[in-house]
Write an enzyme that holds these catalytic residues in place. Structure first.
Site, PDB file in Angstrom:
ATOM      1  N   THR A 121      45.139  32.788  45.487  1.00  0.00           N
ATOM      2  CA  THR A 121      46.258  32.728  46.587  1.00  0.00           C
ATOM      3  C   THR A 121      45.336  32.805  47.942  1.00  0.00           C
ATOM      4  O   THR A 121      44.383  33.481  48.084  1.00  0.00           O
ATOM      5  CB  THR A 121      46.884  34.041  46.445  1.00  0.00           C
ATOM      6  OG1 THR A 121      47.480  34.109  45.372  1.00  0.00           O
ATOM      7  CG2 THR A 121      47.824  34.494  47.758  1.00  0.00           C
ATOM      8  N   GLU A 154      49.754  30.295  42.101  1.00  0.00           N
ATOM      9  CA  GLU A 154      50.112  31.008  40.793  1.00  0.00           C
ATOM     10  C   GLU A 154      51.174  32.096  41.024  1.00  0.00           C
ATOM     11  O   GLU A 154      50.948  32.861  41.762  1.00  0.00           O
ATOM     12  CB  GLU A 154      48.611  31.433  40.019  1.00  0.00           C
ATOM     13  CG  GLU A 154      49.077  32.143  38.829  1.00  0.00           C
ATOM     14  CD  GLU A 154      49.901  31.027  37.751  1.00  0.00           C
ATOM     15  OE1 GLU A 154      49.329  29.951  37.439  1.00  0.00           O
ATOM     16  OE2 GLU A 154      51.045  31.373  37.296  1.00  0.00           O
ATOM     17  N   GLY A 259      60.603  53.621  43.733  1.00  0.00           N
ATOM     18  CA  GLY A 259      59.486  54.163  42.906  1.00  0.00           C
ATOM     19  C   GLY A 259      58.203  54.517  43.735  1.00  0.00           C
ATOM     20  O   GLY A 259      58.619  55.243  44.781  1.00  0.00           O
ATOM     21  N   CYS A 266      48.029  41.951  43.886  1.00  0.00           N
ATOM     22  CA  CYS A 266      48.396  41.170  45.033  1.00  0.00           C
ATOM     23  C   CYS A 266      49.343  41.542  45.957  1.00  0.00           C
ATOM     24  O   CYS A 266      48.672  41.114  46.995  1.00  0.00           O
ATOM     25  CB  CYS A 266      49.303  39.829  43.976  1.00  0.00           C
ATOM     26  SG  CYS A 266      48.500  38.982  42.819  1.00  0.00           S
ATOM     27  N   LYS A 269      47.421  43.141  49.301  1.00  0.00           N
ATOM     28  CA  LYS A 269      46.356  42.341  49.816  1.00  0.00           C
ATOM     29  C   LYS A 269      47.195  40.954  50.552  1.00  0.00           C
ATOM     30  O   LYS A 269      46.843  40.509  51.596  1.00  0.00           O
ATOM     31  CB  LYS A 269      45.250  41.913  48.765  1.00  0.00           C
ATOM     32  CG  LYS A 269      45.457  40.698  48.232  1.00  0.00           C
ATOM     33  CD  LYS A 269      44.353  40.092  47.256  1.00  0.00           C
ATOM     34  CE  LYS A 269      44.536  39.241  46.090  1.00  0.00           C
ATOM     35  NZ  LYS A 269      45.218  38.141  46.422  1.00  0.00           N
TER      36      LYS A 269
HETATM   37  N1  LIG Z   1      46.150  38.837  38.934  1.00  0.00           N
HETATM   38  C1  LIG Z   1      47.311  38.219  39.189  1.00  0.00           C
HETATM   39  O1  LIG Z   1      48.562  38.958  38.851  1.00  0.00           O
HETATM   40  C2  LIG Z   1      47.754  37.154  40.056  1.00  0.00           C
HETATM   41  C3  LIG Z   1      48.911  36.252  40.122  1.00  0.00           C
HETATM   42  C4  LIG Z   1      48.989  35.460  41.150  1.00  0.00           C
HETATM   43  C5  LIG Z   1      47.828  34.917  41.805  1.00  0.00           C
HETATM   44  N2  LIG Z   1      46.699  35.445  41.881  1.00  0.00           N
HETATM   45  C6  LIG Z   1      45.755  35.043  42.688  1.00  0.00           C
HETATM   46  O2  LIG Z   1      44.784  34.455  41.824  1.00  0.00           O
HETATM   47  C7  LIG Z   1      43.355  34.753  42.369  1.00  0.00           C
HETATM   48  C8  LIG Z   1      42.436  35.249  41.063  1.00  0.00           C
HETATM   49  O3  LIG Z   1      42.996  36.608  40.596  1.00  0.00           O
HETATM   50  P1  LIG Z   1      42.808  37.297  39.446  1.00  0.00           P
HETATM   51  O4  LIG Z   1      43.347  38.380  39.412  1.00  0.00           O
HETATM   52  O5  LIG Z   1      42.523  36.168  38.330  1.00  0.00           O
HETATM   53  O6  LIG Z   1      40.911  37.692  40.016  1.00  0.00           O
HETATM   54  P2  LIG Z   1      40.152  38.409  38.972  1.00  0.00           P
HETATM   55  O7  LIG Z   1      39.198  39.313  39.866  1.00  0.00           O
HETATM   56  O8  LIG Z   1      40.575  38.949  37.836  1.00  0.00           O
HETATM   57  O9  LIG Z   1      39.006  37.213  38.545  1.00  0.00           O
HETATM   58  C9  LIG Z   1      38.481  36.403  39.250  1.00  0.00           C
HETATM   59  C10 LIG Z   1      37.262  35.792  38.451  1.00  0.00           C
HETATM   60  O10 LIG Z   1      36.427  34.837  39.313  1.00  0.00           O
HETATM   61  C11 LIG Z   1      35.162  34.824  38.885  1.00  0.00           C
HETATM   62  N3  LIG Z   1      34.183  34.435  39.943  1.00  0.00           N
HETATM   63  C12 LIG Z   1      33.997  34.605  41.198  1.00  0.00           C
HETATM   64  N4  LIG Z   1      33.073  33.967  41.838  1.00  0.00           N
HETATM   65  C13 LIG Z   1      32.882  32.897  41.085  1.00  0.00           C
HETATM   66  C14 LIG Z   1      32.208  31.580  40.977  1.00  0.00           C
HETATM   67  N5  LIG Z   1      31.512  31.277  42.159  1.00  0.00           N
HETATM   68  N6  LIG Z   1      32.166  30.765  40.000  1.00  0.00           N
HETATM   69  C15 LIG Z   1      32.899  30.943  39.015  1.00  0.00           C
HETATM   70  N7  LIG Z   1      33.740  32.295  38.690  1.00  0.00           N
HETATM   71  C16 LIG Z   1      33.721  33.135  39.814  1.00  0.00           C
HETATM   72  C17 LIG Z   1      34.840  36.402  38.858  1.00  0.00           C
HETATM   73  O11 LIG Z   1      33.481  36.874  38.023  1.00  0.00           O
HETATM   74  C18 LIG Z   1      36.127  36.845  38.036  1.00  0.00           C
HETATM   75  O12 LIG Z   1      36.063  36.947  36.643  1.00  0.00           O
HETATM   76  C19 LIG Z   1      43.556  35.520  43.605  1.00  0.00           C
HETATM   77  O13 LIG Z   1      43.278  34.579  44.654  1.00  0.00           O
HETATM   78  C20 LIG Z   1      44.693  36.350  43.227  1.00  0.00           C
HETATM   79  O14 LIG Z   1      45.297  36.662  44.535  1.00  0.00           O
HETATM   80  C21 LIG Z   1      46.479  36.664  40.772  1.00  0.00           C
END
Ligand SMILES: NC(=O)c1ccc[n+]([C@@H]2O[C@H](COP(=O)([O-])OP(=O)(O)OC[C@H]3O[C@@H](n4cnc5c(N)ncnc54)[C@H](O)[C@@H]3O)[C@@H](O)[C@H]2O)c1
Length: 446
Positions: A121, A154, A259, A266, A269
């Site tokens: 995001t 996503e 709640g 998400c 932030k």
């Molecule tokens: N968690 C959710 O429900 C969700 C839903 C939709 C969108 N998003 C978005 O998706 C993105 C990822 O979210 P997440 O919750 O999966 O994050 P997360 O923190 O769980 O995972 C991120 C991963 O990226 C890795 N990483 C960091 N730098 C890296 C690099 N240079 N090369 C390779 N890997 C690297 C980290 O080690 C970590 O394992 C964010 O922008 C978030 O806003 C999250």
């Protein structure tokens, strides 16, 4: 198709597994060597229903690989996904450090054309920034290779990530490149068999769509919480109001549960980042500012009610807490309302006995061993020796508890329900006092 996913968090790992499950060849790259080693050994670092069997099956079938070797990852994928974190920077804007680091890594290693697909995001304009970073890095190598940067935000829900990715409501693609669109249509064809879920638009609109969708959902939550506070002051029952409102199809029943405030990785932030984006253009986002203010206040309400009930101090009191994860079916505690509650309870002098079906290890990692926190193996164990119970996360296992046992175990026989799980009259009949969000408080009728 050959796909590489950078980042094996909630988004990258699930998306990688799901793409492998429909037959694509997926390599997942992460800089976290311990995480990659665990994944290679078949250990799943997060709690997501259905994820483990899917990862194991596709690893065994040779379609899903995990590595820290970025060069190998870049060489593998014709499509390269960015699914790295975009945490809030100090000023509330999205920190693009990881996204731009991956952009540089791709450009350092690419030897042929690539489609870079951004799933993280990110603020409007990030695709341009990624493209500029790739271009500059390629120029540094003295070469010029064709590439596209596509936005593909996503929308999965933590706790239902696998099923959301298998059956997405929509697949937003931001690109003006016909070739990139064709490749993504081919990639996502297995998810489009029932009907076309793809919505193609320009990159900036795709980037904004993700923030707009999350901000709308956050708005619904803050709105109903505002109504809950009003209902409490006016002697109305917000659950009746919710049902009455939700029956209007223009409003709908979803996402209007009062709640303890929204949390997770998400909404907080993303609302903050969108406010920052808006303000950086000189525009004041009145609605978003109010949504955030209401949520900041709402996540304090539960703790305030408990403390007020005991006359301003919890010294000598033990409080049972059910739920630590920011929502059910996940172990994610990022910005979880439970964290605000626990801090408030501790600040007022309470000891806490907590149980969560999935987030105990995460709670231990966050809080460490401390004398005023006992992590209990079951909901019942958390009640033992406690004065009152506070419910923060609406896990299924909490929905039909043994109220008789609860009344026996809780010294003060008091339940503070931050998720409105129970019928007040039923709780009262079992000899328990009951406070819930936006409903008249009920004294025991036993
Ligand atoms: N968690 C959710 O429900 C969700 C839903 C939709 C969108 N998003 C978005 O998706 C993105 C990822 O979210 P997440 O919750 O999966 O994050 P997360 O923190 O769980 O995972 C991120 C991963 O990226 C890795 N990483 C960091 N730098 C890296 C690099 N240079 N090369 C390779 N890997 C690297 C980290 O080690 C970590 O394992 C964010 O922008 C978030 O806003 C999250």
């Amino acid at each position: 198709m050959k796909v590489t996913v950078f980042g094996t968090g909630y988004v990258g790992l699930v998306q990688g597994a799901v793409l492998a499950d429909v037959g694509h060849e997926v390599v997942c790259v992460d800089v976290d060597a311990a995480k990659v080693a665990a994944l290679q050994a078949g250990q799943i670092p997060i709690h997501e229903p259905g994820l483990q069997p899917m990862v194991l099956a596709n690893q065994a079938a040779g379609r899903l690989h995990f590595t820290t070797n970025a060069a190998q990852g870049v060489a593998h994928g014709e499509l390269i996904f960015l699914a790295v974190g975009t945490p809030p920077d100090e000023d509330g804007s999205a920190d693009l450090r990881h996204v731009l680091a991956v952009a540089r890594t791709i450009a350092q290693h690419m030897a042929g054309p690539k489609v870079i697909v951004n799933k993280s995001t990110v603020p409007v304009g990030t695709a341009d920034e990624v493209a500029a970073t790739v271009r500059a890095t390629l120029a540094g190598r003295g070469i010029d290779i064709a590439f596209e940067v596509v936005s593909n935000p996503e929308f999965l829900k933590a706790g239902a990530a696998v099923s959301d990715c298998m059956r997405p409501d929509r697949i937003i693609i931001g690109t003006t490149s016909a070739a990139a669109e064709r490749q993504l249509r081919e990639l996502y064809a297995p998810f489009n068999r029932n009907h076309d879920r793809m919505v193609v638009m320009d990159v900036r609109s795709a980037e904004l769509t993700k923030y707009a969708a999350n901000a709308m959902l956050a708005t619904k939550i803050s709105f109903i919480n505002e109504m809950a506070n009003l209902a409490e002051l006016l002697g109305a029952d917000v659950e009746a109001v919710r049902r009455g409102m939700g029956s209007d199809p223009r409003i709908g029943y979803s996402f209007i549960y009062p709640g303890a405030g929204y949390g997770g990785s998400c909404f907080p932030k993303d609302v903050k980042a969108l406010i920052h984006t808006a303000q950086s253009t000189g525009f004041t986002p009145e609605v978003l500012l109010a949504v955030e203010r209401r949520n900041n206040a709402q996540r304090e309400v539960l703790g305030q009610r408990v403390i007020a009930h005991y006359g301003g101090s919890l010294r000598g009191k033990t409080i049972a807490v059910w739920g630590l994860a920011f929502k059910p079916e996940t172990d994610d505690m990022r910005e979880a309302p439970s964290r605000y509650l626990l801090q408030a309870l501790w600040a007022a002098g309470a000891r806490v006995r907590a149980h969560d079906p999935a987030a105990m290890a995460e709670a231990l990692r966050i809080f460490g061993e401390r004398a005023d926190l006992t992590l209990c193996a079951s909901p019942t164990e958390a009640l033992e020796g406690a004065d009152a119970l506070v419910i923060v996360t609406e896990w299924k296992i909490f929905r039909a508890p043994d109220f008789n046992q609860m009344a026996q175990l809780l010294k003060n026989r008091m339940v503070f329900d931050g998720r409105n799980l129970y019928e007040p009259a039923i709780v009262a009949r079992h000899g328990l006092g009951y406070w819930s969000v936006g409903r008249p408080a009920v004294a025991t009728s036993a």
